[in-house]
Each structure stands twice: as structure tokens, then as C-alpha cells.
Design a protein around this motif. Structure first.
Motif, PDB file in Angstrom:
ATOM      1  N   LYS A 257      25.539  42.724  45.837  1.00  0.00           N
ATOM      2  CA  LYS A 257      26.865  43.184  46.249  1.00  0.00           C
ATOM      3  C   LYS A 257      27.925  42.804  45.218  1.00  0.00           C
ATOM      4  O   LYS A 257      28.834  43.593  44.928  1.00  0.00           O
ATOM      5  CB  LYS A 257      27.218  42.613  47.622  1.00  0.00           C
ATOM      6  N   VAL A 258      27.818  41.600  44.683  1.00  0.00           N
ATOM      7  CA  VAL A 258      28.770  41.162  43.661  1.00  0.00           C
ATOM      8  C   VAL A 258      28.603  41.999  42.394  1.00  0.00           C
ATOM      9  O   VAL A 258      29.582  42.462  41.791  1.00  0.00           O
ATOM     10  CB  VAL A 258      28.586  39.667  43.349  1.00  0.00           C
ATOM     11  N   TRP A 259      27.350  42.211  42.009  1.00  0.00           N
ATOM     12  CA  TRP A 259      27.070  42.979  40.801  1.00  0.00           C
ATOM     13  C   TRP A 259      27.607  44.410  40.932  1.00  0.00           C
ATOM     14  O   TRP A 259      28.243  44.936  40.021  1.00  0.00           O
ATOM     15  CB  TRP A 259      25.576  43.006  40.524  1.00  0.00           C
ATOM     16  N   GLN A 260      27.353  45.027  42.083  1.00  0.00           N
ATOM     17  CA  GLN A 260      27.828  46.396  42.300  1.00  0.00           C
ATOM     18  C   GLN A 260      29.353  46.450  42.323  1.00  0.00           C
ATOM     19  O   GLN A 260      29.956  47.412  41.834  1.00  0.00           O
ATOM     20  CB  GLN A 260      27.255  46.961  43.596  1.00  0.00           C
ATOM     21  N   ALA A 261      29.984  45.411  42.870  1.00  0.00           N
ATOM     22  CA  ALA A 261      31.452  45.375  42.887  1.00  0.00           C
ATOM     23  C   ALA A 261      31.999  45.306  41.461  1.00  0.00           C
ATOM     24  O   ALA A 261      33.019  45.945  41.141  1.00  0.00           O
ATOM     25  CB  ALA A 261      31.939  44.180  43.703  1.00  0.00           C
ATOM     26  N   MET A 262      31.319  44.558  40.575  1.00  0.00           N
ATOM     27  CA  MET A 262      31.738  44.497  39.183  1.00  0.00           C
ATOM     28  C   MET A 262      31.555  45.849  38.501  1.00  0.00           C
ATOM     29  O   MET A 262      32.422  46.301  37.744  1.00  0.00           O
ATOM     30  CB  MET A 262      30.951  43.414  38.442  1.00  0.00           C
ATOM     31  N   GLN A 263      30.429  46.498  38.765  1.00  0.00           N
ATOM     32  CA  GLN A 263      30.210  47.832  38.197  1.00  0.00           C
ATOM     33  C   GLN A 263      31.291  48.808  38.665  1.00  0.00           C
ATOM     34  O   GLN A 263      31.835  49.587  37.870  1.00  0.00           O
ATOM     35  CB  GLN A 263      28.835  48.358  38.607  1.00  0.00           C
ATOM     36  N   THR A 264      31.599  48.749  39.940  1.00  0.00           N
ATOM     37  CA  THR A 264      32.601  49.650  40.510  1.00  0.00           C
ATOM     38  C   THR A 264      33.975  49.406  39.908  1.00  0.00           C
ATOM     39  O   THR A 264      34.698  50.349  39.544  1.00  0.00           O
ATOM     40  CB  THR A 264      32.654  49.491  42.038  1.00  0.00           C
ATOM     41  N   ALA A 265      34.332  48.117  39.771  1.00  0.00           N
ATOM     42  CA  ALA A 265      35.632  47.794  39.182  1.00  0.00           C
ATOM     43  C   ALA A 265      35.706  48.289  37.738  1.00  0.00           C
ATOM     44  O   ALA A 265      36.740  48.806  37.293  1.00  0.00           O
ATOM     45  CB  ALA A 265      35.873  46.283  39.243  1.00  0.00           C
ATOM     46  N   GLY A 266      34.620  48.134  37.010  1.00  0.00           N
ATOM     47  CA  GLY A 266      34.601  48.599  35.635  1.00  0.00           C
ATOM     48  C   GLY A 266      34.721  50.109  35.537  1.00  0.00           C
ATOM     49  O   GLY A 266      35.493  50.641  34.736  1.00  0.00           O
ATOM     50  N   MET A 267      33.968  50.825  36.388  1.00  0.00           N
ATOM     51  CA  MET A 267      33.986  52.286  36.325  1.00  0.00           C
ATOM     52  C   MET A 267      35.322  52.856  36.799  1.00  0.00           C
ATOM     53  O   MET A 267      35.685  53.978  36.423  1.00  0.00           O
ATOM     54  CB  MET A 267      32.828  52.862  37.143  1.00  0.00           C
ATOM     55  N   ASN A 268      36.047  52.093  37.595  1.00  0.00           N
ATOM     56  CA  ASN A 268      37.370  52.534  38.057  1.00  0.00           C
ATOM     57  C   ASN A 268      38.495  52.138  37.100  1.00  0.00           C
ATOM     58  O   ASN A 268      39.652  52.493  37.321  1.00  0.00           O
ATOM     59  CB  ASN A 268      37.656  51.974  39.446  1.00  0.00           C
ATOM     60  N   THR A 269      38.159  51.397  36.046  1.00  0.00           N
ATOM     61  CA  THR A 269      39.152  51.016  35.043  1.00  0.00           C
ATOM     62  C   THR A 269      39.528  52.244  34.201  1.00  0.00           C
ATOM     63  O   THR A 269      38.661  53.018  33.805  1.00  0.00           O
ATOM     64  CB  THR A 269      38.590  49.919  34.126  1.00  0.00           C
ATOM     65  N   ASP A 270      40.800  52.404  33.926  1.00  0.00           N
ATOM     66  CA  ASP A 270      41.251  53.507  33.085  1.00  0.00           C
ATOM     67  C   ASP A 270      41.010  53.139  31.619  1.00  0.00           C
ATOM     68  O   ASP A 270      41.736  52.329  31.041  1.00  0.00           O
ATOM     69  CB  ASP A 270      42.737  53.793  33.316  1.00  0.00           C
ATOM     70  N   VAL A 271      39.970  53.722  31.047  1.00  0.00           N
ATOM     71  CA  VAL A 271      39.655  53.467  29.637  1.00  0.00           C
ATOM     72  C   VAL A 271      39.974  54.688  28.783  1.00  0.00           C
ATOM     73  O   VAL A 271      39.549  54.780  27.629  1.00  0.00           O
ATOM     74  CB  VAL A 271      38.168  53.072  29.460  1.00  0.00           C
ATOM     75  N   SER A 272      40.745  55.622  29.323  1.00  0.00           N
ATOM     76  CA  SER A 272      41.121  56.826  28.586  1.00  0.00           C
ATOM     77  C   SER A 272      42.217  56.497  27.578  1.00  0.00           C
ATOM     78  O   SER A 272      42.708  55.369  27.497  1.00  0.00           O
ATOM     79  CB  SER A 272      41.610  57.909  29.546  1.00  0.00           C
ATOM     80  N   TRP A 273      42.633  57.526  26.854  1.00  0.00           N
ATOM     81  CA  TRP A 273      43.695  57.383  25.879  1.00  0.00           C
ATOM     82  C   TRP A 273      45.092  57.561  26.493  1.00  0.00           C
ATOM     83  O   TRP A 273      46.093  57.443  25.780  1.00  0.00           O
ATOM     84  CB  TRP A 273      43.524  58.414  24.766  1.00  0.00           C
ATOM     85  N   ALA A 274      45.175  57.843  27.789  1.00  0.00           N
ATOM     86  CA  ALA A 274      46.458  58.250  28.373  1.00  0.00           C
ATOM     87  C   ALA A 274      47.574  57.240  28.112  1.00  0.00           C
ATOM     88  O   ALA A 274      48.656  57.601  27.616  1.00  0.00           O
ATOM     89  CB  ALA A 274      46.288  58.489  29.871  1.00  0.00           C
TER      90      ALA A 274
END
Length: 516
Positions: A489-506
Motif C-alpha cells: 500500500k505504501v509502495w503504490q501510494a508512492m507510485q501514485t504520487a509520482g505519476m500525479n506529479t506535473d513533470v510537463s514543461w507547462a
């Protein structure tokens, strides 16, 4: 970049005027009376997807597309390497804008083309750029002997376009943005040779201060600069010709690719001999973290993956994990799969990985490595593969598709750099749910939230930071990885937080717009 010399004759300092074609060339130019859009000329030695050796190409390719939404139009000047010219000639709308006589020892043409949504000027100079393979290195892995001349030519063309040398083009940008030592002479030529002409604002981005373009003083007469330019207030640098030093000195604004790196390069330890200059110019210096192209790097649509997925389908990553294991020839296991996608160099901390790898394997963590670089490090890593055939595997070389698959299938990515101006692989990791394990330097420090207890409890942790840049620091970080991985659960929460991070150029594109 190591200092190089060239045996070619000195170029003619005065460039002949272009021969006009029967049909007057047309260049896109913003009608500023009808629009507030800014026109920027970018000058770079590589650009994705046409030619790439590292993160520089990704930035140069992605930033113009992001700036379109900010009312900034970018045309990028790049060298006419064989792969670039093949792509240009395949475009039905591509055309020769200028035929130029003697230009640093040979005739050249300037082309315009639009490729992958990017508007380009291409300097077609066969005597300088018509060479297969790496843009900077020969087949033996050594610098091309005439690199300083090749990139002086690119820089001079950038300056001439910036000051509007060729009236046929009806092109005068508001700003010129150059990247690294290869194009750093463009602001220098603009300063010394463009007096009385249009003077756009100039921006230089330092992607990696370690590569400075420092060459013997004997090169100077071949650059076409006035004699007084060879001084400490000009291009002279520790008795040599310093391309990056001069570009920094004569640019209106200096940027690096992360705020932390902007600070680090003003210190004695991080400044690599330029800390004094950069401290003196600190008012011009800022750090803007890189983004990534979120269309190219999108696990939901990435054709390099065995199985596409999004943040709500993390279980599908298992298919990609199997594919990575199969590619590297290691047995399937539920144990953590840690990847490294990197140049195999001291800067990237690969010697620290070598020192830690036995302890990592002892914790039942598998390591798959993609990269090339130092021959000794490559050989040692192959020896580790032979020693731990079920837990260590290496693929030497460059493979863009494989790097995507590794991000989509590995559990974590290790980036143990001694210094890292920004780094893009950790951003790809965030985007793909591949947890970054990083050192606290440069852009790695600016883009990853360490999984300390408070961050984990708050649900904002996105990666694991090494407490020190040593083999022991890496081992300790991997110990934390194992502990976190054992808590799904902790690992998946970290993955989710990372994938929801805005890493675009905006966000970064808005900051660049402010500079322009």
C-alpha cells in the motif's frame, strides 16, 4: 569536452553574401503588429527526435512545443548532420533559404523545415557535419579534431540570423537562446561583430558545466574575432579559448536546468573553475527545472511497452516487468527490480554502484543496466553480471525503446550522480511509476520528495534519497527501498504520487517566457 585542435586552414573571416534563388525564400515571421507573440531563435547542437546523445536533445525538442501555448514562437538552428538532412529532404515543404559561399572552409546552405511540429533552420555544411555516427566523437570515441571550428560555424550562423544579416529572410528574433558550449560563441559573435545591427536579448542555458569547450589559444585566429577579444574580458580562459566562459560573459541571462544546480555552480566545489565568474554574475543567473514531453513519455500510449497502463492500472506494470526480465535474460521473481539508465561515468556515480552492487544483490534486489561510457566500468559491470547471473544484467549502448520499457516495468530506478544539473530519468520514473532512488544533488534534489516518515504518512513521498553520495549511501537507500517495497500500500501510494506529479514543461515554459 577535451581540448581539441584542427589541422584545417583558417576560415575566411568575411562570409560571402548568399546567392539569391529565383524564388524568394519564405520564413515564418510573426506579425507583431497583429500579435503579442515573441519570436525566439534557439541554437543547439542536437534536437530530439532528429539527433540525440543525451538530455540536451530532449530539452531542445520539447521546450519550443511547450512555449507555443505561452505566445512564444521558436525556430531552432541545428547542424545538418546526415540524419538531420535525411529528415529535412523528406519534407515536401523543406527548402533552401540561402546558398552561402566560403563559410569556415566550405560552401554551405541554410534550409528551413518543419519536423515533428518544430520549425527549424538547418545549417547544411557537408565539410563540417556530413559524418556518420556521434555528433561529437569519431569511431574511436575521440573528439572530432575540428569540433571547435564546427561549432564556431554553427554559432556564427546563429548570430547572423539573430542580427538579421540576411535581409532576404525578413527574420529578426526578439531573443536568442543558446545551449551549452557548442553554441556559446553566438552571443560572443553578436557582441564583437554585430555592432550597429539588431541586438536581440541573449539567453544561455548551462546543461552541464563539466563540458566547457576549452581549446588551445592557437585556435583563436581561426574564429574570425578581433584581436582584442582574446582577453580575460573576452574569450580567454586560463590561457586558452573558453567557449562556455565567453558565452556566459556576453549573455544577458544565464540559466541552468534546476534551482539547486544554479546555486551549486557558484560554489568552489561545484563551480569547476567558473564559480568566481558565476558569483560575479549572480544577478543574471537563475535555475529553471526541466520538464519532459508527456506525449512521448506516456505509459498509457507508449508503443515501446509490452502493456500500456495508467495510474489507475498499476497492476498491469507486471507485464512489462516480465518483458524486462526476458530481455535481460534473468529469471522472473517477485523481488524488486532496480534499473539504471545512464552514461557509465564517474559523474553519474557508476563506480559507486560497482562498490555497492554485491550488497544490493545480497538483499535480493535485481539490477538491470542500460548505458555505455567508461570502458573500465563497463568491463567491471560485465564481471558483476558473470558473478551474479540471476541478479545483474547489463545492455551496453543506447536504446531509446528499451529505456521506455525499463521505466514501465522496473520497480525503481537508481540515479546515484555525484552532480546532476537536472536529470530527466527521474522525471520519466515519476511519470511511469518507477520509483526514483537518487542522490541529493542538483535537479534530483528539486524534483523528488524523499520517503521519510512524515512524507509517507502525508502521502506525498515520490522517491528515496541517498543520505550521502557514497557506496554506503546507496546501500542504505536500497535497504529503505526493500522495506518500502514490502509494504504494497505504501509502495503504490508512492507510485501514485509520482505519476500525479506535473513533470510537463507547462510551469517551466512560463518561466522561460518571462526571461524572453
Amino acid at each position: 569536452m577535451a581540448s581539441t585542435t584542427s589541422t584545417k586552414k583558417a576560415p575566411v573571416h568575411q562570409v560571402e553574401k548568399p546567392v539569391r534563388k529565383a524564388e524568394k525564400p519564405v520564413v515564418k515571421k510573426v506579425n507583431k503588429s497583429a500579435s503579442a507573440m515573441k519570436e525566439v531563435l534557439a541554437v543547439a547542437s542536437e534536437i530530439y527526435p532528429l539527433i540525440k546523445t543525451g538530455g540536451l536533445a530532449d530539452v531542445v525538442g520539447a521546450l519550443p512545443l511547450a512555449l507555443q501555448a505561452c505566445d512564444v514562437h521558436v525556430t531552432t538552428l541545428v547542424p545538418g548532420y546526415p540524419r538531420v538532412m535525411t529528415a529535412v529532404r523528406a519534407q515536401t515543404q523543406a527548402k533552401v533559404l540561402l546558398n552561402i559561399g566560403d563559410f569556415f572552409g566550405g560552401s554551405v546552405q541554410l534550409w528551413s523545415a518543419t519536423i515533428a511540429g518544430m520549425d527549424l533552420f538547418v545549417l547544411d555544411a557537408p565539410h563540417l557535419f556530413e559524418r556518420e555516427g556521434n555528433p561529437y566523437l569519431n569511431a574511436d570515441g575521440q573528439d572530432w579534431g575540428d569540433n571547435p571550428i564546427r561549432f564556431a560555424a554553427l554559432s556564427l550562423m546563429g548570430a547572423q540570423l539573430a542580427w538579421g544579416e540576411y535581409s532576404e529572410l525578413n527574420y529578426q528574433p526578439d531573443a536568442m537562446h543558446v545551449h551549452d558550449w557548442q553554441t556559446a560563441l553566438a552571443p560572443v559573435y553578436l557582441h564583437y561583430l554585430g555592432q550597429g545591427k539588431h541586438r536581440p536579448k541573449t539567453i544561455i542555458t548551462i546543461h552541464n558545466l563539466a563540458f566547457q569547450g576549452q581549446f588551445p589559444a592557437g585556435l583563436f585566429p581561426r574564429l574570425g574575432l578581433p584581436a582584442w577579444a582574446f582577453s580575460t574580458e573576452g574569450v580567454e580562459y586560463y590561457g586558452c579559448v573558453g567557449y562556455l566562459k565567453a558565452g556566459i560573459l556576453f549573455s544577458d541571462t544565464i540559466t541552468t536546468v534546476s534551482p539547486s544546480y544554479a546555486h551549486e555552480i557558484t560554489t568552489v566545489n561545484g563551480g569547476m573553475g567558473m564559480d568566481g565568474l558565476l558569483r560575479a554574475l549572480h544577478a543574471r543567473l537563475s535555475g529553471i527545472v526541466n520538464g519532459i514531453d508527456t506525449e512521448v513519455w506516456n505509459p498509457a500510449t507508449d508503443s515501446s511497452l509490452a502493456q500500456n497502463y495508467d495510474v489507475s492500472q498499476l497492476d498491469k506494470r507486471a507485464v512489462n516487468k516480465h518483458a524486462v526480465e526476458a530481455h535481460f535474460g534473468i529469471p522472473h521473481s517477485d523481488a524488486p527490480l532496480l534499473c539504471v539508465v545512464s552514461r557509465l561515468t564517474w559523474q553519474k556515480g557508476m563506480d559507486l554502484l560497482v562498490g555497492a552492487i554485491d550488497a544490493i544483490v545480497a538483499k535480493n534486489v535485481r539490477v538491470v543496466i542500460l548505458g555505455s561510457g567508461d570502458a573500465g566500468l563497463e568491463a567491471t559491470l560485465y564481471a558483476k553480471q558473470h558473478q551474479h547471473p540471476t541478479h545483474v544484467a547489463i545492455h551496453t549502448g543506447y536504446d531509446e525503446s528499451l529505456s521506455h520499457l525499463m521505466q514501465g516495468g522496473c520497480d525503481a530506478i537508481l540515479i546515484p550522480s555525484r552532480f546532476e544539473p537536472c536529470g530527466l530519468t527521474q522525471l520519466y520514473g515519476l511519470r511511469y511509476g518507477c520509483i526514483p532512488v537518487v542522490t541529493r544533488v542538483g535537479g534530483l534534489n528539486d524534483t523528488i520528495i524523499d520517503a521519510n516518515l512524515a512524507a509517507v504518512n502525508a502521502g506525498v513521498a515520490t522517491g528515496i534519497a541517498c543520505h550521502e553520495v557514497t557506496a554506503d549511501g546507496i546501500i542504505h537507500a536500497v535497504e529503505r527501498l526493500v522495506q518500502l517495497y514490502a509494504q504494497p500500500k505504501v509502495w503504490q501510494a508512492m507510485q501514485t504520487a509520482g505519476m500525479n506529479t506535473d513533470v510537463s514543461w507547462a510551469n517551466s515554459a512560463q518561466l522561460y517566457k518571462q526571461l524572453y
